[in-house]
Design a protein around this motif. Sequence first.
Motif, PDB file in Angstrom:
ATOM      1  N   TRP A 166       4.522 -35.206 -63.274  1.00 25.95           N
ATOM      2  CA  TRP A 166       3.990 -35.617 -62.107  1.00 25.95           C
ATOM      3  C   TRP A 166       4.868 -35.914 -60.965  1.00 25.95           C
ATOM      4  N   ASP A 167       6.290 -35.887 -61.163  1.00 26.51           N
ATOM      5  CA  ASP A 167       7.159 -35.874 -60.121  1.00 26.51           C
ATOM      6  C   ASP A 167       7.665 -34.529 -59.734  1.00 26.51           C
ATOM      7  N   SER A 168       7.065 -33.555 -59.850  1.00 25.33           N
ATOM      8  CA  SER A 168       7.351 -32.259 -59.643  1.00 25.33           C
ATOM      9  C   SER A 168       7.639 -31.949 -58.038  1.00 25.33           C
ATOM     10  N   TRP A 169       8.340 -31.167 -57.645  1.00 21.03           N
ATOM     11  CA  TRP A 169       8.513 -30.964 -56.008  1.00 21.03           C
ATOM     12  C   TRP A 169       9.007 -29.442 -55.880  1.00 21.03           C
ATOM     13  N   ASN A 170       8.841 -28.968 -54.841  1.00 20.15           N
ATOM     14  CA  ASN A 170       9.496 -27.631 -54.164  1.00 20.15           C
ATOM     15  C   ASN A 170      10.239 -27.958 -52.809  1.00 20.15           C
ATOM     16  N   SER A 171      11.372 -27.420 -53.080  1.00 22.38           N
ATOM     17  CA  SER A 171      11.966 -27.338 -51.587  1.00 22.38           C
ATOM     18  C   SER A 171      12.360 -26.134 -51.279  1.00 22.38           C
ATOM     19  N   ILE A 172      12.561 -26.044 -49.550  1.00 25.85           N
ATOM     20  CA  ILE A 172      12.959 -24.652 -49.169  1.00 25.85           C
ATOM     21  C   ILE A 172      14.049 -25.066 -48.024  1.00 25.85           C
ATOM     22  N   TRP A 173      14.999 -24.265 -48.211  1.00 25.46           N
ATOM     23  CA  TRP A 173      16.148 -24.513 -47.138  1.00 25.46           C
ATOM     24  C   TRP A 173      16.303 -23.167 -46.317  1.00 25.46           C
ATOM     25  N   ASP A 174      15.791 -23.326 -45.339  1.00 27.76           N
ATOM     26  CA  ASP A 174      15.778 -22.185 -44.155  1.00 27.76           C
ATOM     27  C   ASP A 174      16.892 -22.154 -43.354  1.00 27.76           C
ATOM     28  N   TYR A 175      18.031 -21.601 -43.790  1.00 29.60           N
ATOM     29  CA  TYR A 175      19.138 -21.399 -42.896  1.00 29.60           C
ATOM     30  C   TYR A 175      19.057 -20.784 -41.646  1.00 29.60           C
ATOM     31  N   GLU A 176      17.892 -20.038 -41.622  1.00 26.56           N
ATOM     32  CA  GLU A 176      17.608 -19.255 -40.217  1.00 26.56           C
ATOM     33  C   GLU A 176      17.300 -20.061 -39.246  1.00 26.56           C
ATOM     34  N   SER A 177      16.206 -21.128 -39.562  1.00 27.04           N
ATOM     35  CA  SER A 177      15.666 -22.116 -38.510  1.00 27.04           C
ATOM     36  C   SER A 177      16.551 -23.356 -38.518  1.00 27.04           C
ATOM     37  N   GLY A 178      17.239 -23.437 -39.450  1.00 27.91           N
ATOM     38  CA  GLY A 178      18.143 -24.934 -39.627  1.00 27.91           C
ATOM     39  C   GLY A 178      17.323 -26.212 -40.202  1.00 27.91           C
ATOM     40  N   PHE A 179      16.127 -25.583 -40.554  1.00 31.34           N
ATOM     41  CA  PHE A 179      15.093 -26.629 -41.198  1.00 31.34           C
ATOM     42  C   PHE A 179      14.961 -26.675 -42.617  1.00 31.34           C
ATOM     43  N   ALA A 180      14.815 -27.672 -43.456  1.00 35.23           N
ATOM     44  CA  ALA A 180      14.469 -27.731 -44.597  1.00 35.23           C
ATOM     45  C   ALA A 180      12.997 -28.674 -44.946  1.00 35.23           C
ATOM     46  N   ALA A 181      12.210 -28.277 -45.838  1.00 37.24           N
ATOM     47  CA  ALA A 181      11.124 -28.780 -46.341  1.00 37.24           C
ATOM     48  C   ALA A 181      11.130 -28.996 -47.834  1.00 37.24           C
ATOM     49  N   THR A 182      10.424 -30.235 -48.321  1.00 37.76           N
ATOM     50  CA  THR A 182      10.377 -30.516 -49.519  1.00 37.76           C
ATOM     51  C   THR A 182       8.603 -30.895 -49.810  1.00 37.76           C
ATOM     52  N   ARG A 183       8.096 -30.273 -50.853  1.00 36.44           N
ATOM     53  CA  ARG A 183       6.765 -30.652 -50.825  1.00 36.44           C
ATOM     54  C   ARG A 183       6.511 -31.616 -52.163  1.00 36.44           C
ATOM     55  N   LEU A 184       6.060 -32.756 -51.968  1.00 34.48           N
ATOM     56  CA  LEU A 184       5.736 -33.442 -53.128  1.00 34.48           C
ATOM     57  C   LEU A 184       4.437 -33.347 -53.560  1.00 34.48           C
ATOM     58  N   PHE A 185       4.115 -32.937 -54.845  1.00 32.71           N
ATOM     59  CA  PHE A 185       3.028 -32.486 -55.292  1.00 32.71           C
ATOM     60  C   PHE A 185       2.028 -33.682 -55.521  1.00 32.71           C
ATOM     61  N   HIS A 186       2.728 -34.600 -56.182  1.00 30.26           N
ATOM     62  CA  HIS A 186       1.603 -35.878 -56.526  1.00 30.26           C
ATOM     63  C   HIS A 186       1.333 -36.567 -55.105  1.00 30.26           C
ATOM     64  N   LYS A 187       2.049 -36.439 -54.071  1.00 29.64           N
ATOM     65  CA  LYS A 187       1.869 -37.105 -52.874  1.00 29.64           C
ATOM     66  C   LYS A 187       0.921 -36.184 -51.901  1.00 29.64           C
ATOM     67  N   LYS A 188       0.980 -34.960 -52.305  1.00 30.01           N
ATOM     68  CA  LYS A 188       0.261 -33.971 -51.453  1.00 30.01           C
ATOM     69  C   LYS A 188       0.515 -33.874 -50.092  1.00 30.01           C
ATOM     70  N   THR A 189       2.047 -33.913 -49.933  1.00 30.92           N
ATOM     71  CA  THR A 189       2.819 -34.148 -48.634  1.00 30.92           C
ATOM     72  C   THR A 189       3.824 -33.236 -48.599  1.00 30.92           C
ATOM     73  N   CYS A 190       4.361 -32.948 -47.322  1.00 33.43           N
ATOM     74  CA  CYS A 190       5.353 -31.907 -46.958  1.00 33.43           C
ATOM     75  C   CYS A 190       6.291 -32.824 -46.101  1.00 33.43           C
ATOM     76  N   ILE A 191       7.536 -32.732 -46.422  1.00 32.76           N
ATOM     77  CA  ILE A 191       8.495 -33.736 -45.584  1.00 32.76           C
ATOM     78  C   ILE A 191       9.623 -32.465 -45.082  1.00 32.76           C
ATOM     79  N   VAL A 192       9.677 -32.651 -43.588  1.00 32.97           N
ATOM     80  CA  VAL A 192      10.703 -31.493 -43.071  1.00 32.97           C
ATOM     81  C   VAL A 192      11.690 -32.320 -42.266  1.00 32.97           C
ATOM     82  N   HIS A 193      12.857 -31.809 -42.354  1.00 28.54           N
ATOM     83  CA  HIS A 193      13.946 -32.521 -41.916  1.00 28.54           C
ATOM     84  C   HIS A 193      15.149 -31.269 -41.424  1.00 28.54           C
ATOM     85  N   LYS A 194      15.933 -31.744 -40.524  1.00 29.57           N
ATOM     86  CA  LYS A 194      17.002 -30.858 -40.146  1.00 29.57           C
ATOM     87  C   LYS A 194      18.104 -30.800 -41.232  1.00 29.57           C
ATOM     88  N   MET A 195      18.644 -29.672 -41.481  1.00 26.84           N
ATOM     89  CA  MET A 195      19.550 -29.444 -42.527  1.00 26.84           C
ATOM     90  C   MET A 195      21.043 -29.900 -41.911  1.00 26.84           C
TER      91      MET A 195
END
Length: 199
Positions: free
Chosen positions: A71-100
């Motif tokens: 239930w607590d599974s998630w996926n993160s992407i670190w985009d070194y090109e844009s300088g942003f990272a994002a984490t997708r929380l599956f049980h919340k059906k939400t994406c959270i983005v922040h600067k790296m």
Amino acid sequence: TLTFSSVHCFCEDKMKFTIVFAGLLGVFLAPALADYNINISDDNNNAGSGQQSVSVNNEHNVANIDNNNGWDSWNSIWDYESGFAATRLFHKKTCIVHKMNKEVVPSIQSLDALVKEKKLQGKGPGGAPPKSLVYSINPDKVDDLRKLGKNIANMCRGIPTYMAEEMQGESLFFYSGKCFETNILWIVNISFCGKTVEN
């Protein structure tokens, strides 16, 4: 004047060159994308535990981390090109983005080396404890994903997406709300705090 034997020799040499070139091309292209499976074990069974798989794409400067923990599974992407990272929380059906935070998050070359050397297996590399980052989630949804880069836009498309800002100094001591914690590869612990993850 070209004879049959000289033409045959030329064609044979050209074929050998093509084969050698193709082989060398494969050698240089192979390291561009590497996939690894890492077992992150946690006795506390929090959001950071589970099976983590890592994909490092040196060509596009992107790293993907998938954490499979029910239930607590998630996926993160670190985009070194844009300088942003994002984490997708599956049980919340939400994406959270922040600067790296480049002072805390390892470079893509360092991450690739750590994984290749298998220093992230089991309960961690046995070195210094992971660094911690705490983010406060802005309750307003992101209206245009394109400004975050195509990689993050593709991952968060169709999902409520929020920006988060790093909390530092006194703000950390006075915050009493609930946070969702992610332990990424025994390198960094990232906490996302706010009403978005409290419900």
